[in-house]
Design a protein around this motif. Structure first.
Motif, short mmCIF file in Angstrom:
data_model
loop_
_atom_site.label_atom_id
_atom_site.label_comp_id
_atom_site.label_asym_id
_atom_site.label_seq_id
_atom_site.Cartn_x
_atom_site.Cartn_y
_atom_site.Cartn_z
N ILE A 47 0.70 -1.19 0.00
CA ILE A 47 0.07 0.22 -0.03
C ILE A 47 0.84 1.25 -0.08
O ILE A 47 0.55 2.13 -0.75
CB ILE A 47 -0.99 -0.15 1.30
N GLN A 48 1.92 1.15 0.77
CA GLN A 48 2.65 2.38 0.78
C GLN A 48 3.57 2.77 -0.55
O GLN A 48 3.59 3.83 -1.07
CB GLN A 48 3.86 2.22 1.97
N ALA A 49 4.21 1.42 -0.98
CA ALA A 49 4.81 1.69 -2.45
C ALA A 49 3.60 2.16 -3.38
O ALA A 49 4.14 2.90 -4.59
CB ALA A 49 5.39 0.47 -2.74
N ALA A 50 2.36 1.84 -3.55
CA ALA A 50 1.32 2.26 -4.21
C ALA A 50 0.81 3.65 -4.14
O ALA A 50 0.13 4.11 -5.05
CB ALA A 50 0.40 1.12 -4.49
N THR A 51 0.87 4.06 -3.18
CA THR A 51 0.36 5.60 -2.67
C THR A 51 1.34 6.66 -2.61
O THR A 51 2.51 6.24 -2.15
CB THR A 51 -0.30 5.29 -1.15
N PHE A 52 1.00 7.67 -3.17
CA PHE A 52 1.75 8.77 -3.27
C PHE A 52 1.26 10.14 -2.92
O PHE A 52 0.03 10.15 -2.90
CB PHE A 52 2.24 9.10 -4.80
N GLU A 53 2.04 10.93 -2.59
CA GLU A 53 1.78 12.35 -1.99
C GLU A 53 1.74 13.44 -3.39
O GLU A 53 2.62 13.16 -4.42
CB GLU A 53 2.59 13.07 -1.24
#
Length: 674
Positions: A47-53
């Motif tokens: 999830i962290q790798a797929a989510t961006f600011e």
């Protein structure tokens, strides 16, 4: 001004499409407290790798000058050291496809910041390459990146989530990493315009920093895009991911309700912003194409609004008569003619603040609706030609008052200069008055000051707005029209009038038919197609310090609307406590049914009754005397226009002396109209 109903339940009602979309995303600058989630720890890295600011670069150069260095040390560490503003969240779908909210991407329309980009947990920033599909009404955009993140992984999709299951709202604001908050998928709600799809309602906490982020099911699978908060309850909104996947590739689709309104009446022009254009497009090309369509829609909306109201607009429409036939007010502070809830047109706006400048200069400030109203009196030591020709000088004089401030870390810092405007043009309003149009950027706020300045003999009067950078076109449409409804008296000393009359480009067309001439110590004369008069120092001293008011007003000539002089008032000096003056004023026969005081005044004028009977009287510390002057030739008919001649002087004086002064004023007074 637009109110675009793109996402109807975003918290707060903004009156502008871009302003609402931009400001909503900007709330993401302020973060939120995370609530512990219970997802399987094994899926968290994915999830962290797929989510961006989603971020936008802070402006490097600031054109503003301040009273002292900005106390940036008062800002939180992250805010003062980050080179980017955080404006939302995005996530990966796979195959170089990424998704965020349309309103997050639209922060870049006309922006003074850098173009929106994605930033990963390690701080690396990835520019957006192409916009692949876009839906304004469903509030999503799919795009590619110019450079693929090495660790990016796509979220697994669940296109048919079950109601009443646990869900997780994911966001990444202020570079603090992935924040996950849990709740329930509670219900589906049809979209408000036509029920074309259903919003997902969920109870997981979501701040605006979550805008564009993924909504996940209990297994960490993607089920929707987090888009908006509920205004009155803790149930938030997401768009089902199935709507994104089913949307046609290669299209930007706009199909959203919009309302246009002006600050002169309550009427709304409701319409639908409906347009399409082909994708993919690079980000800059996408913004240009979107803005082209939206600006064209704005043009159509204001035309439709004015067409709808054409039969009711001042000065022809119902409710105009009282303002048209009342005695001409002399007021150097500008007002806006607005239709009230009772249908009557009236002057609105008053001075709320007074700022003193050196050299007898000053700034009076007030507001009506969304508009600032200003009167800037040119300081005596400032050259007239430079004042009228230098927008930066005029703006710096306003800044000298301290009215413009920037808050940094709770401390208010005065802006002392805005530098040069990025746009300068001239708008000629319906009455042929030349407004100087200037736009100043405020990069730190991604905003603009849009200012319309009308030259007057003692300086200028202004209409002003502080707006998001994306609203420039919309704002100028508004102010172009509102300028037609500004009521202003032209005032200045004879010395100021001399400089003003030497510059024809500064003057309204009405002055082209008026000849004002004065020879200090010898003679003053005024001549127009309506009336002409002159006087010598035997009536009143003629000096550079005389203060002359031309009371321009709106009226009807044979049913044709005009803006012309109806009151000429010359004070002996500019001193406010010395009201010795001569005055020539125009009155028009009022139609039946208006206020009794208007009918009574006209009767007194027609019959030369007191106080218009050439008999001196003592009022308000002045001796006053008035007489009525009729047209030279009325063809035997009762005149519909009458003029008065007035003389006033402080103290008490005998009738003979007052009558002699009045006779000196009326000796060469001729009325040409009837």
């Amino acid at each position: 001004m637009h109110a675009l109903e793109t996402i109807p339940r975003k918290a707060g009602t903004m009156r502008s499409a871009f302003r609402r979309l931009a400001l909503l995303a900007l709330v993401g600058l302020y973060g939120a407290t995370a609530h512990a989630a219970s997802l399987d720890p094994a899926v968290l890295p994915k999830i962290q790798a797929a989510t961006f600011e989603v971020v936008a670069a802070k402006p490097v150069n600031d054109p503003l000058t301040y009273e002292k260095p900005l106390p940036l040390e008062l800002l939180p560490y992250q805010e003062r050291n980050d080179k980017y503003y955080s404006i939302g969240t995005a996530f990966a779908l796979g195959d170089n496809r990424y998704v965020t909210a349309a309103h997050v991407l639209q922060v870049g329309v006309g922006s003074l910041w850098g173009a929106p980009a994605l930033r990963d947990a390690g701080g690396h920033v990835y520019p957006i390459d192409k916009i692949e599909k876009f839906s304004l009404q469903q509030d999503f955009v799919v795009f590619s990146l110019a450079e693929q993140p090495a660790a990016a992984t796509a979220l697994e999709v669940n296109a048919k989530p079950a109601l009443n299951e646990v869900v997780y709202a994911v966001g990444n604001a202020l570079g603090t990493g992935v924040v996950i908050r849990d709740g329930l998928y509670t219900s589906d709600t049809p979209e408000e315009q036509d029920g074309r799809w259903k919003w997902m309602r969920f109870s997981a906490a979501a701040s605006p920093g979550n805008s564009g982020g993924p909504l996940l099911d209990k297994d960490g699978k993607l089920i929707g895009i987090v888009l908006m908060k509920s205004a009155n309850e803790n149930l938030n909104y997401a768009l089902p991911i199935s709507e994104v996947l089913a949307a046609p590739d290669g299209q930007a689709v706009m199909d959203s309700r919009a309302a246009y309104q002006l600050d002169i009446f309550d009427t709304l022009q409701n319409g639908t912003f409906k347009a399409q254009f082909k994708l993919p497009l690079g980000l800059s090309a996408f913004y240009r194409e979107f803005k082209k369509h939206f600006d064209a829609f704005s043009d159509q909306q204001i035309k439709a609004l004015l067409a709808k109201e054409s039969a009711h607009l001042f000065p022809n429409g119902e409710g105009s008569a009282r303002l048209l036939y009342q005695q001409t007010p002399l007021d150097n502070f500008p007002t806006l003619i607005v239709r009230g809830s009772n249908g009557e047109w009236e002057r609105m706006g008053r001075q709320a603040q007074h700022f003193v400048l050196d050299g007898n200069g000053y700034v009076d400030a007030g507001a009506v609706g969304h508009n600032g109203l200003l009167h800037l009196r040119r300081p005596d030591g400032v050259d007239a030609a430079k004042f009228y020709g230098d927008a930066t000088l005029r703006m710096d004089l306003l800044a000298r008052t301290g009215m413009f401030q920037r808050t940094v870390g709770g401390e208010k810092i005065k802006v002392t200069s805005f530098g040069k405007p990025t746009l300068q043009s001239v708008h000629i309003d319906r009455w042929q008055r030349p407004w100087h149009v200037e736009v100043w950027p405020l990069p730190y706020a991604n905003a603009l000051i849009v200012q319309y300045s009308l030259p007057v003999p003692d300086g200028c009067v202004m209409l002003s707005r502080f707006v998001p950078a994306a609203n420039e076109h919309d704002t100028k449409l508004d102010l172009d029209e509102l300028s037609n409804f500004v009521y202003v008296t032209y005032e200045g000393s004879l010395a100021q009038w001399k400089a003003f009359l030497a510059e024809p480009a500064l003057q309204p067309a009405a002055l082209r038919n008026i000849h004002i001439d004065f020879d200090y110590g010898r003679r003053f004369s005024y001549a127009s197609p309506r009336v002409a008069f002159s006087y010598t120092p035997e009536v009143q001293a003629i000096t550079p310090d005389n203060l002359m008011f031309l009371g321009f007003r709106f009226s009807l000539d044979d049913g044709r609307p005009v803006w012309d002089v109806a009151d000429i008032d010359v004070w002996k000096t500019t001193a406010s406590d010395d009201h010795n003056n001569v005055n020539v004023q125009r009155f028009v026969a009022p139609p039946s049914g208006l206020d009794d005081d208007m009918t009574s005044r006209w009767q007194k004028l027609s019959e030369r009754q007191y106080p218009y009977n050439a008999v001196a009287r003592y009022e308000d510390s002045l001796m006053k005397i008035d007489a009525v002057v009729v047209p030279a030739a009325a063809g035997g008919k009762s005149p519909t226009v009458l003029y008065t001649a007035f003389y006033g002087i402080e103290g008490t004086h005998p009738q003979a002396d007052m009558k002699s002064k009045l006779d000196g004023l009326t000796k060469n007074l001729k009325v040409m109209e009837h």
